[in-house]
Every structure is written in structure tokens, then in C-alpha cells.
Scaffold this motif. Structure first.
Motif, PDB file in Angstrom:
ATOM      1  N   ASP A 148      -4.807  22.401   9.207  1.00 41.45           N
ATOM      2  CA  ASP A 148      -5.342  21.652   7.835  1.00 41.45           C
ATOM      3  C   ASP A 148      -5.766  20.324   8.321  1.00 41.45           C
ATOM      4  O   ASP A 148      -5.097  19.413   8.530  1.00 41.45           O
ATOM      5  CB  ASP A 148      -4.482  21.550   6.587  1.00 41.45           C
ATOM      6  CG  ASP A 148      -5.197  21.037   5.473  1.00 41.45           C
ATOM      7  OD1 ASP A 148      -6.432  20.923   5.626  1.00 41.45           O
ATOM      8  OD2 ASP A 148      -4.747  21.150   4.372  1.00 41.45           O
ATOM      9  N   ALA A 149      -6.970  20.350   9.002  1.00 39.23           N
ATOM     10  CA  ALA A 149      -7.462  19.362   9.773  1.00 39.23           C
ATOM     11  C   ALA A 149      -7.455  17.949   8.856  1.00 39.23           C
ATOM     12  O   ALA A 149      -6.913  16.683   9.457  1.00 39.23           O
ATOM     13  CB  ALA A 149      -8.846  19.278  10.162  1.00 39.23           C
ATOM     14  N   ASP A 150      -7.680  17.912   7.658  1.00 38.93           N
ATOM     15  CA  ASP A 150      -7.877  16.798   6.725  1.00 38.93           C
ATOM     16  C   ASP A 150      -6.833  16.533   5.780  1.00 38.93           C
ATOM     17  O   ASP A 150      -6.766  15.722   5.027  1.00 38.93           O
ATOM     18  CB  ASP A 150      -8.976  16.740   6.069  1.00 38.93           C
ATOM     19  CG  ASP A 150      -9.587  17.874   5.229  1.00 38.93           C
ATOM     20  OD1 ASP A 150      -8.658  18.680   5.045  1.00 38.93           O
ATOM     21  OD2 ASP A 150     -10.723  18.022   4.674  1.00 38.93           O
ATOM     22  N   SER A 169      -6.164  18.318   3.369  1.00 36.46           N
ATOM     23  CA  SER A 169      -6.620  18.380   2.083  1.00 36.46           C
ATOM     24  C   SER A 169      -6.026  19.495   1.346  1.00 36.46           C
ATOM     25  O   SER A 169      -5.827  19.594   0.088  1.00 36.46           O
ATOM     26  CB  SER A 169      -8.018  18.599   1.945  1.00 36.46           C
ATOM     27  OG  SER A 169      -8.448  20.044   2.344  1.00 36.46           O
ATOM     28  N   SER A 194     -11.491  23.244   4.471  1.00 40.28           N
ATOM     29  CA  SER A 194     -12.520  22.341   4.923  1.00 40.28           C
ATOM     30  C   SER A 194     -13.064  22.295   6.323  1.00 40.28           C
ATOM     31  O   SER A 194     -12.316  22.841   6.977  1.00 40.28           O
ATOM     32  CB  SER A 194     -12.222  20.886   4.294  1.00 40.28           C
ATOM     33  OG  SER A 194     -11.007  20.561   5.198  1.00 40.28           O
ATOM     34  N   THR A 195     -14.209  21.652   6.507  1.00 34.67           N
ATOM     35  CA  THR A 195     -14.736  21.445   8.012  1.00 34.67           C
ATOM     36  C   THR A 195     -13.650  21.171   8.920  1.00 34.67           C
ATOM     37  O   THR A 195     -12.719  20.056   8.872  1.00 34.67           O
ATOM     38  CB  THR A 195     -15.944  20.507   8.154  1.00 34.67           C
ATOM     39  OG1 THR A 195     -17.043  21.044   7.195  1.00 34.67           O
ATOM     40  CG2 THR A 195     -16.569  20.592   9.471  1.00 34.67           C
ATOM     41  N   ASP A 203     -10.859  22.869   9.842  1.00 35.34           N
ATOM     42  CA  ASP A 203      -9.605  23.624   9.469  1.00 35.34           C
ATOM     43  C   ASP A 203      -9.767  24.647  10.649  1.00 35.34           C
ATOM     44  O   ASP A 203     -10.721  25.354  11.085  1.00 35.34           O
ATOM     45  CB  ASP A 203      -9.666  23.894   8.338  1.00 35.34           C
ATOM     46  CG  ASP A 203      -9.293  22.980   7.306  1.00 35.34           C
ATOM     47  OD1 ASP A 203      -8.873  21.898   7.797  1.00 35.34           O
ATOM     48  OD2 ASP A 203      -8.911  23.278   5.896  1.00 35.34           O
ATOM     49  N   GLN A 219     -19.288  23.352   8.758  1.00 38.04           N
ATOM     50  CA  GLN A 219     -19.618  22.662   7.551  1.00 38.04           C
ATOM     51  C   GLN A 219     -20.603  23.846   6.960  1.00 38.04           C
ATOM     52  O   GLN A 219     -20.553  24.141   5.656  1.00 38.04           O
ATOM     53  CB  GLN A 219     -20.557  21.512   7.911  1.00 38.04           C
ATOM     54  CG  GLN A 219     -21.205  20.913   6.558  1.00 38.04           C
ATOM     55  CD  GLN A 219     -19.995  20.633   5.498  1.00 38.04           C
ATOM     56  OE1 GLN A 219     -18.928  19.886   5.748  1.00 38.04           O
ATOM     57  NE2 GLN A 219     -20.025  20.998   4.465  1.00 38.04           N
TER      58      GLN A 219
END
Length: 333
Positions: free
Chosen positions: A233-235, A237, A241-242, A244, A314
Motif C-alpha cells: 500500500d504505497a500511500d 491509504s 491507489s496509484t 500500490d 492511474q
């Protein structure tokens, strides 16, 4: 001698005259086993004066070697024979057949000759289709030995049974063949060897029988279940999302009854969109999936997994999500 009777009464003979005495005898199996019968008699008569006169009977053959008192011989030629039959009871096989199912074989040996047979032995071999024979051990039904004399009398049938548990390798081979070989000796200690056939075999010698064949129907089947999880989970969140990383996992199970080789992902399509019109994501295919299982072979009921990772773009978010479909494959024997 008391068995002999005559119709001439009184039993008096003038010079040159003759009369007959006869007796009957019922032939026994022991006589046949011995090769026949030999009979010698001494006849007697009393003259008006002097001692009684006697003579040892002759067989009437005056040819070479005649002694004038030869025994009357009735010879019987030995004709030993066995009829060996093998049948398979497949009621213990499931549908489709599975490893662990049981076949029960019955072997019978009928003395179809004219002499008693003893020193009986049996060898039994089971061979998978295209494979190598392995020995089985039949169990003798002692009740089939009438009189418990360890000899097969003429017309008597001995019985053996042997149960065999089907192996996965037998299923993969497509079937099994079972052959019994019977060995016995006649009263002259001459050995005869007869192999079995499903319908019975009487011909002696190796190679004259035929195995009792049971064929197994292959029922290959495979099932794939795909799941997806966010593994990075890159951000942070908590959603997709972009950036990930998604990990797709395909669990493949052999749901058939034969071993599958070359198990893998045949094709895979990753598309953008959550419904309606989907657009294919380029650069992601079946070749992205890998497994740690080598070789990729599955026995019935076994499973393995293939995984692939995907970095969310995205465009995936804009399309509303991702859809992934795969086809799994395996090759049966």
C-alpha cells in the motif's frame, strides 16, 4: 480267484475241451494313476489219478519275448490336464476409479485330465499397461482341497483369491493385467505348467495364457481459483491507489482421477474497468505468473499456486478498477 465264475457245471473237461471263467473289476483312479493293471492267474484241474495239474495263465501273445506265462496287462496312457481360469471382481471400484480402490481376483484350477496331480504351486503377476510385472500372493481356499490330501483329483477344482489395491500409477497407465501360472506334477513326476485365461486355459507352456485385463477410464479435470490482494500500500491509504502493488494468486487443483503434468496458466487477461466496457492492459499475461513447484505435476486432489504482481496505474483508478481472467491447463497421461 473267488471272483471268477463259470457257467459250466460240473467243471469237468475231457481232453481237448475247454471252459471259461470270468470276473469283473471296477477300475479305480489309483489304477489310472499307476498306468494300468496287470493280472496273472493259476488254473488247476484234478486227473483221475495222481496229483492235480496247474498252469499259469498267458496273455495269448506268442510273439517275441513270450514266456508262455505272461501277465495280462491293460495299459492306460496318462493324460494330465489343468484348466486354469482367472476372473476379476471389480465391484470394489468407484466411478470414476480412484487410487485405493480394490480388485478381487479369483483363480481356479480344474483337473481336466485323467490322472491325479500333486506338488501344486501358483505364481501370480500383475502388470500395469505398458509397465513391469509385480508379484501378488494368492490365498488358497483350503476347503477346495477335497479330503485335504494335497492333491487335485480328476474333476476336482482348487480355488485361490487375491485382492489388489489400485495404485495411482495404475490409473495413469490406463489399466492392469493379471496372469496366474499353475504348476503341478502327474504320478510319473512329470511337471505341467498352465497359465490362466479369463475363459479358462488348458494349453500347457509359457505364453499360452492371457492376462485378465481391467481397464481404467481416465477422467481428467482441473480447477483454478484466483484471488487478489494489496501487498504494498504505497500511500498507506488502506484502499487501492496509484503505485500500490497487487498480487494475483491462482490456486490450481487436480480434481480428476489421473496425474496431470505441465500444470500452469495457459492464458491471462488483465482489463481496466469494473463493468461494462473493459480495455485490456498491455504487458500483463500468463507469462507473468510463476510457481515454486517443480515439476508442475499434480496428483489427483493435489494443488499448487501461481502468483503474479501488478503495479497499479492511474489509468486503472480512472477506469474504476481492474478485472482479471485466467485459464489454467494440465496434461493427462
Amino acid at each position: 480267484a473267488s471272483n471268477f465264475t463259470t457257467s459250466t457245471s460240473p467243471a469237468t473237461l475231457a481232453p481237448g475241451a475247454s471252459l471259461s471263467h470270468t470276473a469283473t473289476y471296477f477300475v479305480t483312479q489309483a489304477d489310472i494313476d499307476a498306468g494300468g493293471l496287470s493280472n496273472t492267474a493259476t488254473v488247476v484241474g484234478t486227473p483221475p489219478s495222481g496229483s492235480a495239474v496247474t498252469d499259469v495263465t498267458d496273455d495269448g501273445d506268442t510273439g517275441s519275448g513270450d514266456t508262455g506265462a505272461d501277465a495280462t496287462v491293460l495299459s492306460v496312457s496318462a493324460a494330465p490336464g489343468l484348466t486354469v481360469t482367472k476372473t476379476a471382481d471389480v465391484s470394489g471400484l468407484s466411478s470414476p476409479v480412484s487410487a485405493g480402490d480394490v480388485i478381487t481376483y479369483t483363480i481356479t484350477a480344474l483337473n481336466s485330465g485323467n490322472v491325479t496331480l500333486d506338488t501344486v504351486s501358483i505364481a501370480d503377476g500383475l502388470t500395469p499397461t505398458g509397465g513391469t510385472s509385480r508379484s501378488l500372493t494368492p490365498v488358497f481356499d483350503g476347503a477346495s482341497d477335497v479330503g485335504s490330501d494335497s492333491a487335485i483329483s480328476v474333476g476336482e477344482t482348487w480355488t485361490w483369491t487375491v485382492s489388489y489395491t489400485v495404485l495411482q500409477s495404475d490409473l495413469d497407465a490406463g489399466g492392469v493385467s493379471n496372469l496366474a501360472t499353475m504348476t503341478a506334477e502327474d504320478p510319473n513326476n512329470t511337471q505341467i505348467v498352465v497359465e490362466s485365461k479369463t475363459g479358462g486355459n488348458t494349453t500347457t507352456g509359457a505364453g499360452n495364457g492371457a492376462g485378465t485385463v481391467t481397464t481404467f477410464a481416465a477422467s481428467p479435470s482441473i480447477e483454478g481459483v484466483k484471488t487478489v490482494a494489496v501487498t504494498t500500500d504505497a500511500d498507506l491509504s488502506g484502499g487501492i491507489s496509484t503505485g500500490d502493488t497487487l498480487t494475483y494468486t491462482i490456486a490450481i487443483e487436480n480434481t480428476g482421477n489421473v496425474t496431470l503434468t505441465g500444470v500452469g496458466v495457459q492464458s491471462d487477461t488483465l482489463s481496466r474497468g469494473a463493468g461494462g466496457t473493459l480495455s485490456t492492459v498491455s504487458g500483463f499475461s500468463a507469462s507473468n505468473f510463476t510457481t515454486s513447484t517443480s515439476p508442475a505435476t499434480l496428483a489427483p486432489g493435489a494443488s499448487l499456486t501461481y502468483t503474479a504482481t501488478y503495479l497499479v496505474a492511474q489509468a486503472d483508478i480512472d477506469a474504476g478498477g481492474l478485472s482479471n481472467t485466467a485459464t489454467v491447463i494440465g496434461t493427462s497421461p
